[in-house]
Design an enzyme around this catalytic site. Structure first.
Site, PDB file in Angstrom:
ATOM      1  N   GLN A 216       0.785  -1.167   0.005  1.00 44.55           N
ATOM      2  CA  GLN A 216       0.015  -0.060   0.040  1.00 44.55           C
ATOM      3  C   GLN A 216       0.869   1.139   0.014  1.00 44.55           C
ATOM      4  O   GLN A 216       1.835   1.312   0.670  1.00 44.55           O
ATOM      5  CB  GLN A 216      -0.748  -0.063   1.203  1.00 44.55           C
ATOM      6  N   TYR A 245      -4.939 -13.345  -3.121  1.00 40.36           N
ATOM      7  CA  TYR A 245      -4.181 -12.251  -3.743  1.00 40.36           C
ATOM      8  C   TYR A 245      -3.231 -11.588  -2.746  1.00 40.36           C
ATOM      9  O   TYR A 245      -3.342 -10.495  -2.173  1.00 40.36           O
ATOM     10  CB  TYR A 245      -4.869 -11.165  -4.254  1.00 40.36           C
ATOM     11  N   GLU A 266      -0.734 -16.492  -3.755  1.00 38.99           N
ATOM     12  CA  GLU A 266      -0.501 -15.211  -4.589  1.00 38.99           C
ATOM     13  C   GLU A 266       0.447 -15.935  -6.012  1.00 38.99           C
ATOM     14  O   GLU A 266       1.013 -16.848  -5.974  1.00 38.99           O
ATOM     15  CB  GLU A 266       0.881 -14.599  -3.852  1.00 38.99           C
ATOM     16  N   ASP A 311      -8.502  -9.390  -1.804  1.00 44.04           N
ATOM     17  CA  ASP A 311      -8.102  -8.145  -2.353  1.00 44.04           C
ATOM     18  C   ASP A 311      -7.534  -8.160  -3.536  1.00 44.04           C
ATOM     19  O   ASP A 311      -6.183  -8.118  -3.576  1.00 44.04           O
ATOM     20  CB  ASP A 311      -6.864  -7.758  -1.147  1.00 44.04           C
ATOM     21  N   CYS A 338     -10.080  -1.539  -4.197  1.00 46.09           N
ATOM     22  CA  CYS A 338      -9.498  -0.401  -4.550  1.00 46.09           C
ATOM     23  C   CYS A 338     -10.484   0.126  -5.760  1.00 46.09           C
ATOM     24  O   CYS A 338     -10.306   1.108  -6.523  1.00 46.09           O
ATOM     25  CB  CYS A 338      -7.838  -0.371  -4.995  1.00 46.09           C
TER      26      CYS A 338
END
Length: 382
Positions: A216, A245, A266, A311, A338
Site C-alpha cells: 500500500q 491475492y 499469490e 484483495d 480499490c
C-alpha cells in the site's frame, strides 16, 4: 489472476484535476455518496485520510528530453492526462516530501553524467522511469531506475554521489526493459547497491518490500485499513483463514496472530518470495504461502475455510474464482477493494448465498477519485 500493481502503469495519472478544486470535506462527501449509491445501502462513515497531502510513500516520475540552448537535457515529470507526453516538473503535493527531495538530486545527477531519456520514436536513450519507495517505519528508501536494455554507464559514480547526498537511500535497483511497455517495472532487474529491498513494519511484524512487490502506498491509512479487516473478521483461534491475492503476506501474517492456520495465495513470484522471507523473518509457523493462480490454488485447498480475505486487482475477481468461493462457502468473506465498481459486481454473484453486513470506505487516495472499501459478507443460514 495476478494482482495488478495498482499504479504501476506509466500512463495511469494521479488524476487530481477534478478533486483539486474540492475542499477535503467535499471530497469525503462525494466518495461516501458514490459508495452508498453504488451498493444502494447505508455505509459506515468514511475513514478520513490521516494525512491528505504528502501521503504517497511510493512515487514514479518518467523521463523526457528537453532542448535548452540547443542541448538536450533530461527532465523528470508526470504524463499529461490522456496523452503520452510528459510534463517536466519535479515535486507533487501528494508525494512524501523526503521522496521529492531525492528526485531533485536524481535529476541533477542524471544530467551530470549525460544520461538521456529513452525515446520510443528513435529508440535511443536509456532512462525510462524512476521510482522511489520509502519505509514508513525506518525512513529508508529504495530507488529503481527503469532503463532501456541493461546498459547503465557510470552508475557506480551516480549511485555513490546519491548516497552521499541522501544516506537514507539504502538500496538502488535497475529494472531492465527489453521491450516497449506501459508498465514502469518489468520482471528483469539488477541490484546496483544494497540488498534490493527495504523493511517496513505493521504492528510488531516486519515486512520486506522488493522493487516489484505490491504494498500500500499510504502507510498511515493502511494501518486503519488492516485494523478494520480484523475487527470485521473476528478470527478465532480455531479458524482456518485464506488470504487470496496475498502479495508480500501482510494480511496473511497479521491473520496468523489470531487464527489456527492461514493460507496466502499469490501468483506474482516476487511478492511470493518476499512473503516467504517475511514469514521466516517474523518466525511465524502457522502461515503457509502457495504460489500460483488463486483460482486454481483455492480450488485445491483441502480445508474447510472459516474466513476468506480477498484483495483482488482493480478488475476484481474472476467468475471462476467466485464459483470456487461458492463451492467452499467460507462463513465470512472480507472483501478489500480499490475499485468499488468491480467489488459491487462481484457481490452480486455472491448475494444469493451471502448477506452484505457492513461497508466501510477509506479515503486512501486523497485528491483523486479513487476510494478503498471493505465489505463484510456473512454466509446465509439455510
Amino acid at each position: 489472476m495476478q494482482k495488478d500493481y495498482n499504479d504501476n502503469s506509466a500512463f495511469d495519472q494521479l488524476d487530481t484535476a477534478k478533486f483539486e478544486q474540492m475542499t477535503y470535506k467535499d471530497q469525503l462527501h462525494t466518495k461516501s455518496a458514490y459508495i452508498k449509491s453504488l451498493f444502494n445501502k447505508d455505509i459506515l462513515p468514511i475513514v478520513p485520510n490521516p494525512k491528505p497531502r504528502g501521503y504517497r510513500h511510493k512515487a514514479v516520475f518518467s523521463a523526457t528530453n528537453i532542448n535548452v540552448n540547443n542541448t538536450q537535457h533530461l527532465r523528470l515529470g508526470l504524463f499529461i492526462e490522456g496523452s503520452r507526453h510528459i510534463k517536466p516538473k519535479l515535486g507533487h503535493y501528494l508525494h512524501d516530501e523526503a521522496i521529492d527531495l531525492v528526485f531533485v538530486s536524481i535529476e541533477k545527477l542524471l544530467n551530470k553524467y549525460k544520461f538521456k531519456a529513452y525515446t520510443r520514436i528513435y529508440r535511443q536513450g536509456i532512462i525510462k522511469h524512476v521510482m522511489i519507495r520509502k519505509s514508513f517505519a525506518t525512513g529508508e528508501m529504495m530507488i529503481i531506475f527503469a532503463t532501456n536494455l541493461n546498459t547503465f554507464p557510470n552508475y557506480k559514480k551516480l549511485v555513490n554521489e546519491l548516497i552521499d547526498l541522501h544516506p537514507n537511500v539504502t538500496t538502488v535497483v535497475q529494472n531492465i526493459h527489453r521491450k516497449d511497455s506501459k508498465f514502469v517495472l518489468l520482471d528483469e532487474e539488477r541490484i546496483l547497491y544494497g540488498k534490493g529491498y527495504i523493511i517496513d513494519q505493521i504492528d510488531d511484524l516486519k515486512f520486506k518490500i522488493s522493487a516489484n512487490a505490491f504494498y500500500q502506498i499510504n502507510p498511515m491509512q493502511m494501518f486503519n485499513l488492516y485494523k478494520t479487516v480484523f475487527d470485521f473478521a473476528h478470527v478465532k483461534p480455531t479458524d482456518i483463514v485464506v488470504d487470496a491475492y496475498s502479495g508480500i503476506g501482510t494480511m496473511t501474517l497479521l491473520a496468523a496472530k489470531y487464527a489456527k492456520k492461514v493460507y496466502g495465495l499469490e501468483i506474482n513470484p516476487a511478492s511470493y518470495k518476499d512473503a516467504i522471507d517475511n514469514k521466516r523473518m517474523n518466525n511465524i509457523s502457522n502461515a503457509h504461502f502457495i504460489l500460483g493462480d488463486v483460482e486454481e490454488t483455492l480450488l485445491k485447498l483441502n480445508e474447510s475455510v472459516d474466513c476468506l480475505i480477498m484483495d483482488p486487482a482493480r478488475d476484481g475477481a474472476s467468475l471462476k474464482f467466485i464459483q470456487t468461493v461458492l463451492k467452499l462457502k467460507p462463513q465470512t468473506i472480507i472483501y478489500v477493494s480499490c475499485n468499488p465498481d468491480t467489488q459491487e459486481r462481484d457481490y452480486k454473484q455472491l448475494r444469493n448465498h451471502y448477506t452484505l453486513s457492513k461497508i466501510q470506505a477509506f479515503d486512501m487516495f486523497s485528491y483523486t477519485p479513487h476510494v478503498e472499501t471493505i465489505t463484510l459478507l456473512s454466509l446465509k443460514t439455510s
